[in-house]
Design a protein around this motif. Structure first.
Motif, mmCIF file in Angstrom:
data_model
loop_
_atom_site.group_PDB
_atom_site.id
_atom_site.type_symbol
_atom_site.label_atom_id
_atom_site.label_comp_id
_atom_site.label_asym_id
_atom_site.label_seq_id
_atom_site.Cartn_x
_atom_site.Cartn_y
_atom_site.Cartn_z
ATOM 1 N N ASN A 188 84.919 16.191 55.285
ATOM 2 C CA ASN A 188 85.181 15.045 54.422
ATOM 3 C C ASN A 188 85.726 13.902 55.273
ATOM 4 O O ASN A 188 86.784 14.041 55.893
ATOM 5 N N LEU A 189 85.006 12.801 55.307
ATOM 6 C CA LEU A 189 85.442 11.614 56.047
ATOM 7 C C LEU A 189 85.831 10.565 55.009
ATOM 8 O O LEU A 189 84.969 10.003 54.325
ATOM 9 N N GLN A 225 76.424 11.408 65.233
ATOM 10 C CA GLN A 225 75.798 11.554 66.547
ATOM 11 C C GLN A 225 76.202 12.868 67.211
ATOM 12 O O GLN A 225 75.353 13.586 67.754
ATOM 13 N N GLN A 226 77.494 13.218 67.151
ATOM 14 C CA GLN A 226 77.960 14.463 67.764
ATOM 15 C C GLN A 226 77.319 15.680 67.108
ATOM 16 O O GLN A 226 76.931 16.639 67.796
ATOM 17 N N VAL A 227 77.186 15.646 65.794
ATOM 18 C CA VAL A 227 76.587 16.770 65.072
ATOM 19 C C VAL A 227 75.138 16.969 65.502
ATOM 20 O O VAL A 227 74.714 18.099 65.819
ATOM 21 N N ILE A 259 84.412 8.985 49.964
ATOM 22 C CA ILE A 259 84.400 10.254 50.700
ATOM 23 C C ILE A 259 82.966 10.548 51.147
ATOM 24 O O ILE A 259 82.105 10.877 50.337
ATOM 25 N N PHE A 260 82.719 10.405 52.436
ATOM 26 C CA PHE A 260 81.420 10.739 53.026
ATOM 27 C C PHE A 260 81.526 12.173 53.544
ATOM 28 O O PHE A 260 82.395 12.476 54.368
ATOM 29 N N THR A 261 80.669 13.053 53.051
ATOM 30 C CA THR A 261 80.773 14.476 53.389
ATOM 31 C C THR A 261 79.539 14.940 54.144
ATOM 32 O O THR A 261 78.405 14.656 53.748
ATOM 33 N N ILE A 262 79.777 15.641 55.255
ATOM 34 C CA ILE A 262 78.704 16.252 56.043
ATOM 35 C C ILE A 262 78.803 17.766 55.865
ATOM 36 O O ILE A 262 79.844 18.363 56.158
ATOM 37 N N SER A 297 76.546 13.818 51.479
ATOM 38 C CA SER A 297 76.810 13.189 50.179
ATOM 39 C C SER A 297 77.796 12.045 50.396
ATOM 40 O O SER A 297 78.490 11.998 51.419
ATOM 41 N N TYR A 298 77.835 11.132 49.420
ATOM 42 C CA TYR A 298 78.736 9.971 49.544
ATOM 43 C C TYR A 298 79.306 9.674 48.157
ATOM 44 O O TYR A 298 78.602 9.211 47.263
#
Length: 440
Positions: free
Chosen positions: A243-244, A122-124, A220-223, A141-142
């Motif tokens: 990397n989340l 949401q912030q992005v 690892i969820f990556t934006i 990616s996930y």
């Protein structure tokens, strides 16, 4: 841009529990320290009244904290930095059932219980809407690491338990990437949340004594964020990634009594977390030259996040129960070690080759126009600054030969290209003369 050394930030989040022993866990008035007290009275018939205590200093203690306050403390600044071109990583660490997945992704049944990932999305996208002077591209990616095997949670292929043999962690000068991992663009917040939901449905979970829906893998969820200026024609742009990371929960197998597949999963999880801890210890030791990143897929994939070009934050999730004190102490020790790790975050600036070519072509055109204006002001007409053709080169060759033979005292020169070609023709004629002498 030169990198500035920065410490990894570490927070602890205490899972609310009805059996919270206030005499065992106490928090400092600044909410940055946590003290653990244990009184051992009788053990195996031996009286022992000695009190054992530990004290841990962190960047923040999140006790009875809402999802909003957790995000503000842990993630908001890091996401803002990522939008400005800095890499970022947030990791949730702790024992099984301590609330890591709740912290990272949250609960789907309630909007206010959203976790760090949906809030970061949401912030992005709010920033995408607000920064009208920038063209921002967002992709995602996930990745899942289960029993030391890589899985693409966004793959269109069926989720095969054997994993994708075409996927591998590889290192490039630009950083660490997972070869074969699919990366999808997202134009709106809804698109990104749909990708997150799709990945969540593909995650491997299992029933555990401490958690009915226990994550049995590291995820690892990556934006990925690229930002180009809409105002400046500069070919330079920023490219960052976040990397989340939702780590699988550690557990003491003897204590939980895990068997069969759950035991196998626990063995892989504990082993990879042990390798992660070894890497952290090596990074914290300035005298160590080698850091064992390649011991596991997890540490290799997170190499950039641990001690690299990255803003890194750890959230250690713990139970506030006496029965889980050993695991709590283990998690707090890990968080303390993470605080000793330093990173060197720097803005990731890149150059768009297509835009560079267009800018150079535009600059050449402007320079030609400027030269034409200058020639007109000094009454120099019919000056051509384009590359010389074969006829013009032959004419210069003829003039140089006449000059060397004494037939003329002048060579017609109008621009720099002709000067360069005159010297080149002198070389050509000289080489030809040397060749003739060798033949004779």
């Amino acid at each position: 841009m030169s990198a500035k050394e920065n410490k990894v930030h570490a927070f602890v989040r205490v899972k609310p529990t009805a059996n919270f022993p206030e005499d065992m866990i106490k928090y400092g008035p600044d909410n940055k320290s946590i003290d653990i007290y244990i009184r051992r009275d009788i053990k195996k018939g031996v009286v022992n009244n000695k009190q054992t205590d530990w004290s841990f200093k962190l960047d923040g203690v999140l006790h009875n904290a809402s999802q909003d306050s957790v995000y503000d403390a842990v993630a908001r600044d890091l996401v803002s930095q990522a939008l400005n071109g800095y890499n970022g990583t947030i990791m949730c660490y702790g024992q099984t059932g301590a609330g890591k997945t709740y912290t990272m992704t949250g609960a789907t049944e309630s909007y206010k219980h959203r976790g760090i990932i949906p809030r970061a999305i949401q912030q992005v996208f709010r920033a995408v809407e607000e920064r009208i002077d920038q063209s921002i591209t967002v992709r995602m990616s996930y990745l899942e690491i289960y029993n030391e095997t890589l899985f693409d949670l966004l793959s269109t292929m069926p989720h095969d338990m054997s994993g994708d043999t075409h996927m591998a962690v590889v290192e490039y000068p630009q950083g660490v990437f997972v070869k074969g991992l699919s990366i999808y663009p997202a134009s709106h917040e809804e698109d990104a949340l749909n990708l997150l939901f799709e990945g969540e449905t593909n995650r491997i979970i299992g029933e555990h004594t401490l958690n009915k829906n226990s994550s049995r893998s590291h995820c690892i969820f990556t934006i990925y964020i690229e930002s180009h200026s809409r105002i400046l024609s500069d070919a330079k742009y920023t490219a960052s990634k976040m990397n989340l990371v939702d780590l699988a929960g550690s557990e003491r197998v003897g204590k939980t009594g895990s068997e069969g597949q759950v035991l196998k999963e626990a063995t892989y999880i504990n082993k990879s977390l042990s390798f992660l801890e070894q890497a952290i210890i090596a990074l914290a030791d300035r005298k160590r030259d080698h850091v064992p990143f390649r011991q596991s897929k997890l540490t290799h994939a997170l190499k950039d996040s641990l001690g690299g070009n990255c803003n890194t934050v750890l959230v250690a999730n713990i139970y506030g129960e006496a029965a889980q004190i050993e695991e709590t102490l283990s998690s707090l020790r890990f968080a303390t070690r993470m605080k000793w790790v330093t990173t060197e975050p720097a803005i990731n600036e890149k150059y768009d080759p297509e835009r560079m070519v267009k800018n150079l072509e535009k600059e050449i055109t402007l320079l030609k126009q400027e030269l034409a204006m200058h020639d007109s002001l000094v009454n120099r007409s019919l000056v051509n600054y384009d590359p010389l053709n074969e006829i013009q080169i032959a004419e210069i060759n003829s003039q140089v030969r006449r000059y060397l033979e004494g037939a003329t005292d002048d060579i017609d020169i109008m621009n720099i290209r002709q000067i360069q070609e005159v010297f080149n023709q002198f070389k050509v004629i000289l080489r030809q003369a040397w060749s003739m002498q060798r033949v004779i």
